[in-house]
Design a protein around this motif. Sequence first.
Motif, mmCIF file in Angstrom:
data_model
loop_
_atom_site.group_PDB
_atom_site.id
_atom_site.type_symbol
_atom_site.label_atom_id
_atom_site.label_comp_id
_atom_site.label_asym_id
_atom_site.label_seq_id
_atom_site.Cartn_x
_atom_site.Cartn_y
_atom_site.Cartn_z
ATOM 1 N N GLU B 31 -2.650 -5.731 15.643
ATOM 2 C CA GLU B 31 -3.641 -6.251 14.712
ATOM 3 C C GLU B 31 -4.332 -5.135 13.958
ATOM 4 O OE1 GLU B 31 -4.927 -9.401 13.887
ATOM 5 O OE2 GLU B 31 -2.847 -9.653 14.479
ATOM 6 N N ILE B 32 -4.407 -3.979 14.585
ATOM 7 C CA ILE B 32 -5.205 -2.917 13.991
ATOM 8 C C ILE B 32 -4.364 -2.134 12.990
ATOM 9 C CG2 ILE B 32 -6.683 -0.954 14.552
ATOM 10 C CD1 ILE B 32 -6.779 -2.288 17.392
ATOM 11 N N GLN B 33 -3.076 -2.294 13.067
ATOM 12 C CA GLN B 33 -2.246 -1.605 12.101
ATOM 13 C C GLN B 33 -2.207 -2.428 10.823
ATOM 14 O OE1 GLN B 33 1.221 -1.746 14.382
ATOM 15 N NE2 GLN B 33 0.273 -0.550 16.022
ATOM 16 N N VAL B 34 -2.219 -1.709 9.760
ATOM 17 C CA VAL B 34 -2.309 -2.382 8.485
ATOM 18 C C VAL B 34 -1.035 -2.118 7.704
ATOM 19 C CG1 VAL B 34 -3.555 -2.410 6.326
ATOM 20 C CG2 VAL B 34 -4.800 -2.281 8.476
ATOM 21 N N GLN B 35 -0.571 -3.145 7.048
ATOM 22 C CA GLN B 35 0.743 -3.060 6.443
ATOM 23 C C GLN B 35 0.707 -2.407 5.072
ATOM 24 O OE1 GLN B 35 3.425 -4.160 8.139
ATOM 25 N NE2 GLN B 35 4.397 -2.928 6.553
ATOM 26 N N SER B 36 1.572 -1.485 4.854
ATOM 27 C CA SER B 36 1.723 -0.944 3.510
ATOM 28 C C SER B 36 2.500 -1.935 2.658
ATOM 29 C CB SER B 36 2.485 0.370 3.575
ATOM 30 O OG SER B 36 3.121 0.593 2.344
ATOM 31 N N PRO B 37 2.158 -2.041 1.404
ATOM 32 C CA PRO B 37 2.843 -3.020 0.564
ATOM 33 C C PRO B 37 4.227 -2.542 0.134
ATOM 34 C CG PRO B 37 1.263 -1.813 -0.723
ATOM 35 C CD PRO B 37 1.117 -1.327 0.676
ATOM 36 N N VAL B 38 4.539 -1.307 0.457
ATOM 37 C CA VAL B 38 5.770 -0.777 -0.094
ATOM 38 C C VAL B 38 6.983 -1.364 0.599
ATOM 39 C CG1 VAL B 38 7.019 1.307 -0.643
ATOM 40 C CG2 VAL B 38 4.531 1.301 -0.660
ATOM 41 N N LEU B 40 7.687 -4.356 2.877
ATOM 42 C CA LEU B 40 7.136 -5.538 3.513
ATOM 43 C C LEU B 40 8.081 -6.021 4.599
ATOM 44 C CD1 LEU B 40 6.006 -7.276 0.281
ATOM 45 C CD2 LEU B 40 4.586 -6.189 1.987
ATOM 46 N N GLU B 42 9.070 -8.777 5.083
ATOM 47 C CA GLU B 42 10.003 -9.744 4.506
ATOM 48 C C GLU B 42 11.238 -9.052 3.941
ATOM 49 O OE1 GLU B 42 6.718 -11.771 5.505
ATOM 50 O OE2 GLU B 42 6.742 -9.981 4.297
ATOM 51 N N ASP B 43 11.066 -7.761 3.624
ATOM 52 C CA ASP B 43 12.194 -7.060 3.035
ATOM 53 C C ASP B 43 13.172 -6.579 4.089
ATOM 54 O OD1 ASP B 43 11.139 -7.375 0.563
ATOM 55 O OD2 ASP B 43 10.045 -5.492 0.598
#
Lengths: 458, 746, 242, 455
Positions: B31-38, B40, B42-43
Amino acid sequence: MYYRRTLTDAQINRELLHVVFTTPMWWIVLVVSLGLVVAVAVAAVGYMFNQGLGVTGLRQPVFWGFFITNFVFWVGISHAGVMISAILRLSQAEWRRPMVRAAEIMTVFSLMAALTMPLVHAGRAWRIFYWIFPYDWSRGIWPDTRSPLIWDPVAIFTYLISSSLFVYTALIPDLAVIRDRSKGTWRYPMYAILSLGWHGSPHQWKLQGIAGILLSALILPVFVSVHSIVSWDFGVSLVPSWHVTVFAPYFVIGAVHSGVSAVVTLMVIMRKLYHLENYIWEEHIDALARLLIVVATGWFFLFWLDFVFALWTREEQEMVVWNLRLFEAPWGWLFLTFFITSYVIPVPLWLFKRVRRSFTWMLWTSLLVNVGMWLERFLIIVPGLVRKGPLVFDYGSYRPSIIEITIVVGTLALVPFLLLLFSKFFPLIPLWEEKEGQKLIDHIQLGNVKVPALVKEH
Amino acid sequence: MGLTRRRFLQWAGATGIGAVVFNGCRVPDHEIQVQSPVRLPEDLVTGRDNYYATVAQGPASSEGLLIRVMEGRAKKVEGNPDYPMNQGKHGLRAEALLQAVYHPDRIKTPLRRVAKGGPFRRIGWPEAIGELAKILGDADASRVVLATAPIRGVLADVTQRFADAYGARLVGFDPIDQTVLRAAIKRVFGQDALPDFDIARTGYLLSFGSDFLSTWLDPTHFARGYGEFRQGEGERGYLVQVDSRFSPTAAAADQWVYVTPGSEGLLAMSMIQVIVSEGLGDRSAADALTGGGGASALAAFAPEAVAARIFGGGADGPGRIRQMATEFAGNDHGQSLAIGGGSAGAYANGSFNLTAIYALNHLVGAVNPPNGGGLVFNPASEAARVSAAPLREWKQIVNDMRSGKVDVLMVRDANIDYGLPSSLDVREALGAVNTIVSFSSFLDETTALADLILPGSTPLEEWGTDLPDPGPGYTTVAFQQPAINRFGDTLSFGDALLQTGRELGLGDALPWDTMRDAVRETARTLHETGRGSVTQPTFEEFWRRALERGGWWDMDARAGAASAPPQLPTAPASPELAGDEQNYPFFLVPYEAHGIGAGQFAHLPWVQSAPDPITTVAWATWVDVNPTTARELDLKQDDIVIVGSPTGHVIRAAVYVNPATPPRVVSVPFGGGHEHSTGVAAKRGANVLGILEPTEDTETGALAWAGTRVRLTKTRDRAGLPKLEGKELAVQLKDQEIIQVQHVRR
Amino acid sequence: MATQAKPSTHGAGDRDTPKWEMVVDLDRCTGCQACVIACQAENNIPINEESAFHEARVIQWIRIERYWEGEFPDVKARFLPLLCQQCDNAPCESVCPVYATYHNNEGLNVQVYNRCVGTRYCGNNCPYHARLFNYWEPTWPEDLRNQLNPDVTVRTRGVMEKCTFCIQRIRRATRGGEAVADGDLQPACAQACPTSALVFGNANDAGARVSKLKNDKRRFRVMEELGTDPSVTYLKQVDTDG
Amino acid sequence: MAEAAHEMRPIPTHQEVALDVLARFQDLGARYWGWVTVLGFLFVLGIVGFVIRLSAGFDDRSIWGYHVATMSFIVTTFLAMPMISAGLRLTKANWRRPLTRVTENMSITGLLVVLMLLPALAALPPLEGRRNIWFDFPLGAPGVWNVLGFGNLALMGLALLWVLALPDLAAARDHLPPSARQRFIAWASLGWVGHLRQWRVLYAASLVFGGGYLIAYPLVQSLLFADFHAGLMPGLKDAIGPARAVVHGVQGALAMTIVVMYVMRRLGGYERYFSVEQFWALSKPLLAFSLFWFYFWWASFLTFWYGRLPGETDLIRFLVLNSYLGPFIVSLVLNFIVPLVALIWSPVRRSAWGPAFVSAGILVGTFVNEVRIYVSAFSIEDPTLHALDGIPPGQWPEAPDVLIAIGGIAGCVLLFMLVSKIVPVISMWEVGEGLRLTKIRRYLNRQVRVIAKSH
Ligand SMILES: Nc1nc2c(c(=O)[nH]1)N[C@H]1C(S)=C(S)[C@@H](COP(=O)(O)OP(=O)(O)OC[C@H]3O[C@@H](n4cnc5c(=O)[nH]c(N)nc54)[C@H](O)[C@@H]3O)O[C@H]1N2
Ligand SMILES: Nc1nc2c(c(=O)[nH]1)N[C@H]1C(S)=C(S)[C@@H](COP(=O)(O)OP(=O)(O)OC[C@H]3O[C@@H](n4cnc5c(=O)[nH]c(N)nc54)[C@H](O)[C@@H]3O)O[C@H]1N2
Ligand code: SF4
Ligand code: SF4
Ligand code: SF4
Ligand code: SF4
């Protein structure tokens, strides 16, 4: 008419600093009991974080319920402070003096109460800073400023910061008074630090005055923007019955209605608890009540516009929402209660001077207003989701869970709890304002009557 | 960024505290890790998947499947595009096969009861097989009954051989069996195999009681055709559903014709009368049908004579029958086809009904029509098949059990304790059986009474073949292969029989070591034909290709013409409902639940959670009541009612006020009310099979499951029905309809 | 620092980029729920227990709404399969404060679970009620977890989810970079649908079935007047009158 | 403590004021008649324009757009002015006293508005099928209700004017030499002698009519907006409209008051009454209401723009971005940007020219805005649609439109000038009352004004 009683500075100091220097039993009892309620609410929040939002009564597609209602309610209450202190200060209404500080600090605390709501209502509250703080450390991405949910925190934090500054600026002269009367290892240093070396030189007074006026003027746009932005959370969406252009002023004036009523409630209770009979008089709540008549009627006009222009399209999806609001149990009963308590009972009563000048009447009528205004927010927000659009298949209902109720009740306890704590350290009525007021009292002799008069400030 | 050691340690400390705090409130670390949009999530798709072709057979359905497998775990069921029946599509029950494999309550090892009525003990397979062989060896073979759900293919062959060699009585069980339908088809067309219905190319489809889009025979296969029927190449077909209940098929129909329960055959006969007397349709067929008697032979069925019994009064009845007959016999819409089954065949006069209905086809040339769109016969097959026995036979077996004439009962997915009407008191009869052996993978009611459980594997784990019945109109053999290794210590029923047979010395009759060998032998015979969809020079190559394609089919192997002269029914025209109208004012028209059927699928969460198409209820049993009736009985949505039949048995269930339910009918879906079975199915809903009067179809002796009258008693209780629909009855807003409709004139 | 993902509101101006769309033929749909369960299996949607129905928190990325018309005997039940319409002008996107939902260049409305903080505003603003919130932590019995699709994230409680057009299948089919023949790539629901009521494909491919069907004379889009520009086109149900 | 009070002129007596006002009141010189003639001529031009329009009938609704815009301009400026008097009296602002009568005298324009309303109503399409707040209510909607609403406002204004004028009418009666005018004034003074009871009635009546006016005005703006704008505009669901019109009315009234005060100072020698204090005091609410005007407009614009519903987007295109972009920009600049930029500066506020300049701009902006709102609505062909069918072009005024606009405005000024010779344009009694309630005293080292609280 105002300031019939002349009070000496010493008397003002003594009476207004009484609770700061002594601790009455009732204070302890109230703080402990309110503190318990707050503690239970905090526990409920913990439970909710632990279990997930499933413990609320929210459901598809009623995504917002009690928490957002309560958020809007408290933001509404917070509008009293500025209304009372900034607007009345700018318009130099003399009767503002005893209520400015209490109203402002109520603003600060109710904003805090309001802020807890979007925080705890979020699915992953522990990530909320990610939402509001414009940082891009690891994501390379900023919050989306197109979202009203970004406008919200920006406006509210601005409001909170400026209100706090406002309170603090006006507190400095009083802090110095307390400092000069304090001893001890923590008391004196605390007030000494807080009072920023105030010793009441003309230069300091001038700066303080300018700061007050400037902050008043600057805070007004913030004041209007805050509740407008809150209203746009709903207005800019596509939810039928939310997508209404009148929401911004309707919310703002509704906020003033509930906020000023809350100030009335607060004044009456303060007067009783803190024995402020010398400071809070019939005239003060009379003036507030007159202000309320105007505000409530303006609010009613906008409410009426909302209603009429919802019905006027005769679109069925608007109709079903209004049908739910007005004619389906329990919504219809809530609506009736809301309308009667927030307008039908209090406003006509306030037309009578006897009511306006009775602390008891004003206490109960002002409380009624806020019962009604809480319901108003609920009835604005939830029915549109319960009957959301033409997807009749999803029509259902919403009933708050005990957890939601507990948390909402917790905020109702939190604000008085904080106010009580505040009053232990700072006077709820500004000493210097009262003293200044005393200096401006005069009389004019007309025939054989002596009419109270005031030195004109500008 | 100048990351000094000191700051690093501070951060690390802070993170550590954060982790503790968050863990305390069950917030996982991620939960504490935040996703980079680069990049995803989904990719990112990684890993390799494999697909295995197999088949899932139901009592009358056959779906060819591809199982997606990753790292030895079955992930997804997809339809096999090559397989003639479902052509790439699949239904929700097939999807849920995965959940049978990984079901939390699956019996994963053989169990033996420590003492009669005592707890179970886990045992190993050698011990289990030995135990079974000992029981059978000790028993008098003539007092052994082997009951299974209907089966086809190699498994049916093995089972049949086992039963024959050992001498046990083999009997099929299905709560909702197709005996009446088979008998009617046999009688009207002289065919043993069920025909296929070429719905896609049918122009005018007249369906009596057969909910073919939801539960009847092979819904996926029919729905595939139905899609084409609606919006395929040719003109849009016209569907008339004659039914005493508003089924999903009735919802899809252009016209739903409500008839008094049991009068479907009467309507068909009356239509025949009209067609014959007005000289519509095929005259030679009419002559053949009436034995040359012409219209006069059918005078008793003239619309005026029977309309009131069909439509329950109303002046326009005869006109409606005439109109239906004219439309059916005309060819405005293209080829006409009449099908029937389901509740239409589930009365004392079920055979009469279905015979009359299918006879209609003779008059419109719907038998193997040259341009398609009618009945297509399936080639006859000598392959073994275990069909469900009719109620008449089961009554006898239950009596035998009760009177101590059955020493050993072996059951495999034959949940007779649940599926036979309560008034037969199966539970008591089972008590008189010495030893009960179950091969089920789940603890259903009958298995719960077993002394020995040899848990079978699921269709995704075993070898087998399927010869679809009804088939697609030509010879088809599907191969079933394990897509994954057995999950748990289970053994397929076929292998269990083979092993037991060896222990018992029945080796000559059962010449295979494993089911795989048996399947390979079937494959070998197919290979030797040198025909069909897979032809390969070598057997191994054939074997591999056939497994890859999921089976073998020979589109040229088609059936001949109808072998029997057209016949009309002679049986009673009246449904003879149990219970008098005074005390039991409602027709009980129960139906197979869209998902859980007659309870066979109740243990599968996905199936349970799939909303009923009409009421959108899931996980529960409900009672469909007409709104006016509900008002009269002071019943509201969610009120609990007691549904009582003349048998004295009752069920309790919540009311769904259903605008489409006819006023004198109440409907209850089958499949609920399991006592035992898995945690998913148990103690949920009510079993309407239990309150049925054990009436039989007079000709075949099959259970007349729609032939019971009931009464409703309101209770004070309410139970919110778990349904997808909201609190309000979903009716579109008049100004803002979201479903647009194109109106065409007929 | 990573490059900023620039959300574009309109999918695929350029013809080489696929524009994924779906056509739903209401005249074919029988309400059979095969699509619903197929989606459930494909996308690791938690099992909708009975309690989920009572709480009205059923998670189905595609659901079949059934609308009644009239009463016995003149009664109709109409089915409406509803899934995320992948709106090209999506009202759910602009209200999300954290870009947890955005539009990609293939016309998909993408949901990034990891970014979602669970404000549920997008859900309010989706006129199709296509967005579903994880009120509880999704759980599966231990054995059933074996079935979970490794291509799809299992969502945690507190986030929104919705139909993705089976983006994992799109990614798998297109990761080699080669073109996908029409019909080879199907989302789970369309693949299962026995009546082929659901047709999926690349609308930038003029020859694709979806491109032809979306211009059928029976075409309409649900709540078109809202201007959401959905990527799902419906074909009208046909009623034969009289 | 303001410097203005630093060295204070001695307070004049009530009598000095009365004599000064009455002297100006009595004077009917050539200058006065000159202005009346010019305004009368312009008014007749307006009537000519009106007759031209009338001869074309009501079938083509679009030719009546400018007529309605002019009417609405009068409602939004002249007819809104009595609200200033009523509102300020409620807040007991002492500085209001010299200017209340100007605003009350303006309520005479209500007569012209009611006259202009009748043809406007005739040009309205039937209610059937279009959105309306009458819900097809049979009793003469919308015509009858509009006449009742507008008439009520006009009567309320006249009543307010009359009641509050009584003491001054009595003074004029006693002061003027006998003449027809004097006799009329004598009649109109209703025998006022200044009993305590008469005063009580006066105070009560001022409260009733003032309050009544404050309530009636929003209702009239609601009627205007609903029946003449939103009801003709397909798909427009803009609940804030009437409220915005009210805010605009207050802004327009403040601006008109300032402009009138400025003109009277420059041309009529009323510097003594309209001191900088009045300009200063009025320019604060003027700034506030200019901000409100924008805020109220923005609230609806944002809602439409963000919602992106095609129907609403088209309306924005029509009313703001494409067809009426010009009028919109003019209005935005004059009603919002200029007031904001100019009036936040204290020196600008604390002058007569500053507020007057801004106010003149506001009046121009207001007229342009009314054109934008009502001409656009009247140019819609089929108001029963639920969304715009294409975006119609903007409509420029033709000669009769210009005549009607000039004539209408001139008529209002003319009426004001006429009535001001019946009712003194400065409220002598109110000013006198203020003088009695004020004293000057020393406070610390300077002179300050002390004001008693009163009505
Ligand atoms: N001041 C200070 N100095 C120390 C130590 C200390 O504690 N403080 N610790 C000492 C110790 S214990 C150690 S082990 C050394 C470590 O010292 P080094 O062995 O120099 O280790 P690194 O600095 O990590 O550099 C290893 C290099 O290998 C490259 N590399 C990484 N993976 C691969 C690969 O798969 N193939 C190839 N070809 N290259 C690769 C990296 O890019 C990097 O350039 O430092 C020693 N020096
Ligand atoms: N974050 C991070 N992790 C790493 C590496 C890295 O570069 N960064 N490098 C990796 C490598 S290559 C290595 S070798 C390991 C090394 O990992 P460690 O073996 O843990 O080495 P140090 O971190 O240097 O810490 C050794 C500890 O021993 C203490 N110490 C120093 N001298 C003495 C002594 O004489 N006697 C005793 N009893 N204690 C002493 C130090 O104070 C320190 O607490 O770390 C590995 N992990
Ligand atoms: S259907 Fe709803 S969730 Fe999907 S893109 Fe449109 S607005 Fe967003
Ligand atoms: S719920 Fe998630 S996706 Fe939706 S608006 Fe909030 S953060 Fe964005
Ligand atoms: S496209 Fe995929 S994700 Fe969307 S509903 Fe269909 S199966 Fe579910
Ligand atoms: S699978 Fe196809 S036919 Fe079945 S409900 Fe879904 S869309 Fe309709």
